[in-house]
Design a protein around this motif. Structure first.
Motif, PDB file in Angstrom:
ATOM      1  N   LEU A   1      12.295  26.309  16.470  1.00 30.22           N
ATOM      2  CA  LEU A   1      12.373  26.995  15.187  1.00 30.22           C
ATOM      3  C   LEU A   1      13.809  27.438  14.930  1.00 30.22           C
ATOM      4  CD1 LEU A   1       9.192  29.269  15.409  1.00 30.22           C
ATOM      5  CD2 LEU A   1       9.384  26.967  14.447  1.00 30.22           C
ATOM      6  N   LEU A   2      14.183  27.498  13.654  1.00 32.51           N
ATOM      7  CA  LEU A   2      15.530  27.971  13.296  1.00 32.51           C
ATOM      8  C   LEU A   2      15.522  29.499  13.311  1.00 32.51           C
ATOM      9  CD1 LEU A   2      16.181  25.442  10.407  1.00 32.51           C
ATOM     10  CD2 LEU A   2      17.246  25.450  12.664  1.00 32.51           C
ATOM     11  N   PRO A   3      16.331  30.122  14.188  1.00 35.27           N
ATOM     12  CA  PRO A   3      16.222  31.574  14.398  1.00 35.27           C
ATOM     13  C   PRO A   3      16.599  32.415  13.196  1.00 35.27           C
ATOM     14  CG  PRO A   3      18.120  30.676  15.573  1.00 35.27           C
ATOM     15  CD  PRO A   3      17.343  29.507  15.065  1.00 35.27           C
ATOM     16  N   VAL A   4      17.411  31.884  12.291  1.00 32.77           N
ATOM     17  CA  VAL A   4      17.854  32.686  11.142  1.00 32.77           C
ATOM     18  C   VAL A   4      16.865  32.624   9.989  1.00 32.77           C
ATOM     19  CG1 VAL A   4      20.282  32.437  11.744  1.00 32.77           C
ATOM     20  CG2 VAL A   4      19.228  30.780  10.188  1.00 32.77           C
ATOM     21  N   LEU A   5      15.824  31.785  10.114  1.00 28.31           N
ATOM     22  CA  LEU A   5      14.834  31.639   9.048  1.00 28.31           C
ATOM     23  C   LEU A   5      13.542  32.348   9.417  1.00 28.31           C
ATOM     24  CD1 LEU A   5      15.196  27.856   8.101  1.00 28.31           C
ATOM     25  CD2 LEU A   5      16.440  29.824   7.172  1.00 28.31           C
ATOM     26  N   SER A   6      12.829  32.813   8.409  1.00 25.63           N
ATOM     27  CA  SER A   6      11.516  33.421   8.629  1.00 25.63           C
ATOM     28  C   SER A   6      10.500  32.342   8.952  1.00 25.63           C
ATOM     29  CB  SER A   6      11.081  34.176   7.378  1.00 25.63           C
ATOM     30  OG  SER A   6      10.864  33.252   6.310  1.00 25.63           O
ATOM     31  N   ALA A   7       9.294  32.766   9.319  1.00 26.03           N
ATOM     32  CA  ALA A   7       8.226  31.806   9.608  1.00 26.03           C
ATOM     33  C   ALA A   7       7.978  30.904   8.404  1.00 26.03           C
ATOM     34  CB  ALA A   7       6.946  32.546   9.989  1.00 26.03           C
ATOM     35  N   GLU A   8       7.861  31.483   7.212  1.00 22.17           N
ATOM     36  CA  GLU A   8       7.577  30.667   6.031  1.00 22.17           C
ATOM     37  C   GLU A   8       8.738  29.733   5.712  1.00 22.17           C
ATOM     38  OE1 GLU A   8       6.685  33.280   2.789  1.00 22.17           O
ATOM     39  OE2 GLU A   8       8.675  34.212   2.774  1.00 22.17           O
ATOM     40  N   GLU A   9       9.965  30.178   5.944  1.00 23.55           N
ATOM     41  CA  GLU A   9      11.127  29.318   5.689  1.00 23.55           C
ATOM     42  C   GLU A   9      11.201  28.178   6.694  1.00 23.55           C
ATOM     43  OE1 GLU A   9      14.145  32.622   3.674  1.00 23.55           O
ATOM     44  OE2 GLU A   9      14.034  32.421   5.860  1.00 23.55           O
ATOM     45  N   ASN A  10      10.809  28.433   7.936  1.00 19.85           N
ATOM     46  CA  ASN A  10      10.769  27.364   8.936  1.00 19.85           C
ATOM     47  C   ASN A  10       9.744  26.292   8.560  1.00 19.85           C
ATOM     48  OD1 ASN A  10      12.338  27.381  11.679  1.00 19.85           O
ATOM     49  ND2 ASN A  10      12.011  29.548  11.198  1.00 19.85           N
ATOM     50  N   VAL A  11       8.589  26.727   8.068  1.00 22.01           N
ATOM     51  CA  VAL A  11       7.561  25.764   7.667  1.00 22.01           C
ATOM     52  C   VAL A  11       8.005  24.983   6.434  1.00 22.01           C
ATOM     53  CG1 VAL A  11       5.173  25.515   6.874  1.00 22.01           C
ATOM     54  CG2 VAL A  11       5.726  27.164   8.671  1.00 22.01           C
ATOM     55  N   GLU A  12       8.708  25.657   5.535  1.00 26.67           N
ATOM     56  CA  GLU A  12       9.159  25.008   4.295  1.00 26.67           C
ATOM     57  C   GLU A  12      10.313  24.041   4.529  1.00 26.67           C
ATOM     58  OE1 GLU A  12      10.451  26.254  -0.260  1.00 26.67           O
ATOM     59  OE2 GLU A  12      10.840  27.656   1.383  1.00 26.67           O
ATOM     60  N   TYR A  13      11.088  24.266   5.572  1.00 25.14           N
ATOM     61  CA  TYR A  13      12.351  23.535   5.754  1.00 25.14           C
ATOM     62  C   TYR A  13      12.193  22.008   5.662  1.00 25.14           C
ATOM     63  CZ  TYR A  13      16.903  22.280   7.662  1.00 25.14           C
ATOM     64  OH  TYR A  13      18.145  21.745   7.825  1.00 25.14           O
ATOM     65  N   PRO A  14      11.243  21.369   6.375  1.00 24.15           N
ATOM     66  CA  PRO A  14      11.132  19.906   6.250  1.00 24.15           C
ATOM     67  C   PRO A  14      10.682  19.449   4.868  1.00 24.15           C
ATOM     68  CG  PRO A  14       9.343  20.761   7.594  1.00 24.15           C
ATOM     69  CD  PRO A  14      10.291  21.893   7.371  1.00 24.15           C
ATOM     70  N   LEU A  15      10.038  20.328   4.109  1.00 21.28           N
ATOM     71  CA  LEU A  15       9.577  19.957   2.772  1.00 21.28           C
ATOM     72  C   LEU A  15      10.734  19.846   1.781  1.00 21.28           C
ATOM     73  CD1 LEU A  15       6.397  22.229   2.481  1.00 21.28           C
ATOM     74  CD2 LEU A  15       6.538  19.834   3.198  1.00 21.28           C
ATOM     75  N   LEU A  16      11.890  20.387   2.133  1.00 26.23           N
ATOM     76  CA  LEU A  16      13.061  20.289   1.257  1.00 26.23           C
ATOM     77  C   LEU A  16      13.531  18.844   1.116  1.00 26.23           C
ATOM     78  CD1 LEU A  16      15.065  23.412   2.532  1.00 26.23           C
ATOM     79  CD2 LEU A  16      13.576  23.249   0.520  1.00 26.23           C
ATOM     80  N   GLN A  17      13.068  17.959   2.032  1.00 28.09           N
ATOM     81  CA  GLN A  17      13.416  16.538   1.950  1.00 28.09           C
ATOM     82  C   GLN A  17      12.553  15.793   0.938  1.00 28.09           C
ATOM     83  OE1 GLN A  17      14.022  14.614   5.933  1.00 28.09           O
ATOM     84  NE2 GLN A  17      13.202  16.551   6.688  1.00 28.09           N
ATOM     85  N   PHE A  18      11.566  16.459   0.353  1.00 28.98           N
ATOM     86  CA  PHE A  18      10.633  15.812  -0.562  1.00 28.98           C
ATOM     87  C   PHE A  18      10.975  16.203  -1.997  1.00 28.98           C
ATOM     88  CE2 PHE A  18       6.893  15.739   2.727  1.00 28.98           C
ATOM     89  CZ  PHE A  18       7.723  15.077   3.622  1.00 28.98           C
ATOM     90  N   PRO A  19      11.790  15.410  -2.683  1.00 26.91           N
ATOM     91  CA  PRO A  19      12.227  15.802  -4.034  1.00 26.91           C
ATOM     92  C   PRO A  19      11.096  15.899  -5.044  1.00 26.91           C
ATOM     93  CG  PRO A  19      12.889  13.538  -3.532  1.00 26.91           C
ATOM     94  CD  PRO A  19      12.383  14.128  -2.267  1.00 26.91           C
ATOM     95  N   GLU A  20       9.967  15.240  -4.763  1.00 26.56           N
ATOM     96  CA  GLU A  20       8.852  15.264  -5.714  1.00 26.56           C
ATOM     97  C   GLU A  20       8.096  16.596  -5.704  1.00 26.56           C
ATOM     98  OE1 GLU A  20       7.040  13.560  -1.892  1.00 26.56           O
ATOM     99  OE2 GLU A  20       8.974  13.544  -2.932  1.00 26.56           O
ATOM    100  N   LEU A  21       8.349  17.448  -4.710  1.00 27.50           N
ATOM    101  CA  LEU A  21       7.657  18.733  -4.624  1.00 27.50           C
ATOM    102  C   LEU A  21       8.479  19.821  -5.317  1.00 27.50           C
ATOM    103  CD1 LEU A  21       6.343  18.865  -0.934  1.00 27.50           C
ATOM    104  CD2 LEU A  21       5.036  18.354  -2.996  1.00 27.50           C
ATOM    105  N   SER A  22       7.843  20.549  -6.216  1.00 30.12           N
ATOM    106  CA  SER A  22       8.516  21.691  -6.835  1.00 30.12           C
ATOM    107  C   SER A  22       8.550  22.860  -5.860  1.00 30.12           C
ATOM    108  CB  SER A  22       7.776  22.110  -8.106  1.00 30.12           C
ATOM    109  OG  SER A  22       6.498  22.650  -7.768  1.00 30.12           O
TER     110      SER A  22
END
Length: 253
Positions: A96-117
């Motif tokens: 896990l990325l230590p500077v990110l919260s739990a929700e931000e860690n889960v969201e992080y790989p989704l940033l690669q999906f441009p189709e998701l708002s």
């Protein structure tokens, strides 16, 4: 159709002046929805096989098909989209990325999906944190969570991309027995409910007992394979017992 097909895969690499044979002519079929464990001693090649299935590493010889696509001989960059959308990873060190919260860690790989708002990403994150029982810890950073909670965040992150396959490399190794068993039961329940394919490398006997398919690994090769139905089946009756029963039945007629 198999979700993973490993065909005659070998892997060699150099370690200083020495050439190491990590995998030797490995062939393995993984069906969709299976809960599979690869068991063997340290250095037997379990993690190398997981990395090749996960498109993190490439074989020296042989080929690998993931969801019907031949991934052999392609670079990690060429495989990035397949890896991001098809394969989730869970590691023993959580990653896990230590500077990110739990929700931000889960969201992080989704940033690669441009189709998701942004709204769709947040909905997915909330759904999977709820699934692993961490909704109220969404804003906590990893250092504010226990080992078991951090592993639950890692599970949510692996599932949030709607991965068809989750690869878990010794996921209980850094957890106490009780926590490890609860994490495994959670993954087994997700496997049953969603049909997600789970593939583990493990020393953990509890993982082996839960596995639908157990593959024994040694010195870079598969040395045995068994199904849960075979392990749980009662011993077959001997021929003598069957004859006695038949004779007895005849006497009753």
């Amino acid at each position: 159709m198999a979700i993973v097909q490993v065909e005659n895969v070998s892997k060699r690499y150099r370690l200083g002046e020495q050439e190491v044979q990590a995998l030797r002519d490995v062939s393995l079929t993984i069906e969709p929805g299976v809960f599979l464990a690869i068991a063997g001693p340290s250095g037997s090649g379990k993690s190398t096989l997981l990395h090749i299935i996960g498109c993190i590493d490439t074989p020296t010889a042989g080929r690998v098909l993931i969801d019907g696509r031949d991934v052999s001989g392609q670079t990690p960059d060429q495989l990035a989209d397949l890896r991001a959308r098809t394969i989730g990873f869970i590691f023993q060190t959580f990653n896990l990325l230590p500077v990110l919260s739990a929700e931000e860690n889960v969201e992080y790989p989704l940033l690669q999906f441009p189709e998701l708002s942004k709204h769709e990403r947040r909905e997915r994150v909330a759904h999977y944190l709820e699934m692993v029982g961490l909704a109220k810890f969404a804003r906590h950073r990893p250092n504010q969570l226990s080992g078991g909670q951090r592993q639950r965040v890692a599970i949510a992150r692996a599932l949030a991309t709607h991965s068809k396959i989750v690869l878990a490399d010794e996921p209980t190794a850094n957890l106490d027995r009780h926590t490890g068993e609860s994490i495994l039961e959670l993954m087994k329940e997700i496997n049953r409910r969603s049909g997600t394919t789970f593939v583990f490398s493990t020393h953990d006997r509890h993982v082996m007992n839960l596995a639908d398919q157990l593959v024994h690994f040694e010195d870079g090769a598969i040395v045995g394979e068994e199904r849960k139905a075979e392990r749980d089946a009662p011993p077959a009756a001997s021929g003598g017992d069957a004859s006695t029963f038949a004779a007895g039945s005849g006497d009753l007629r």
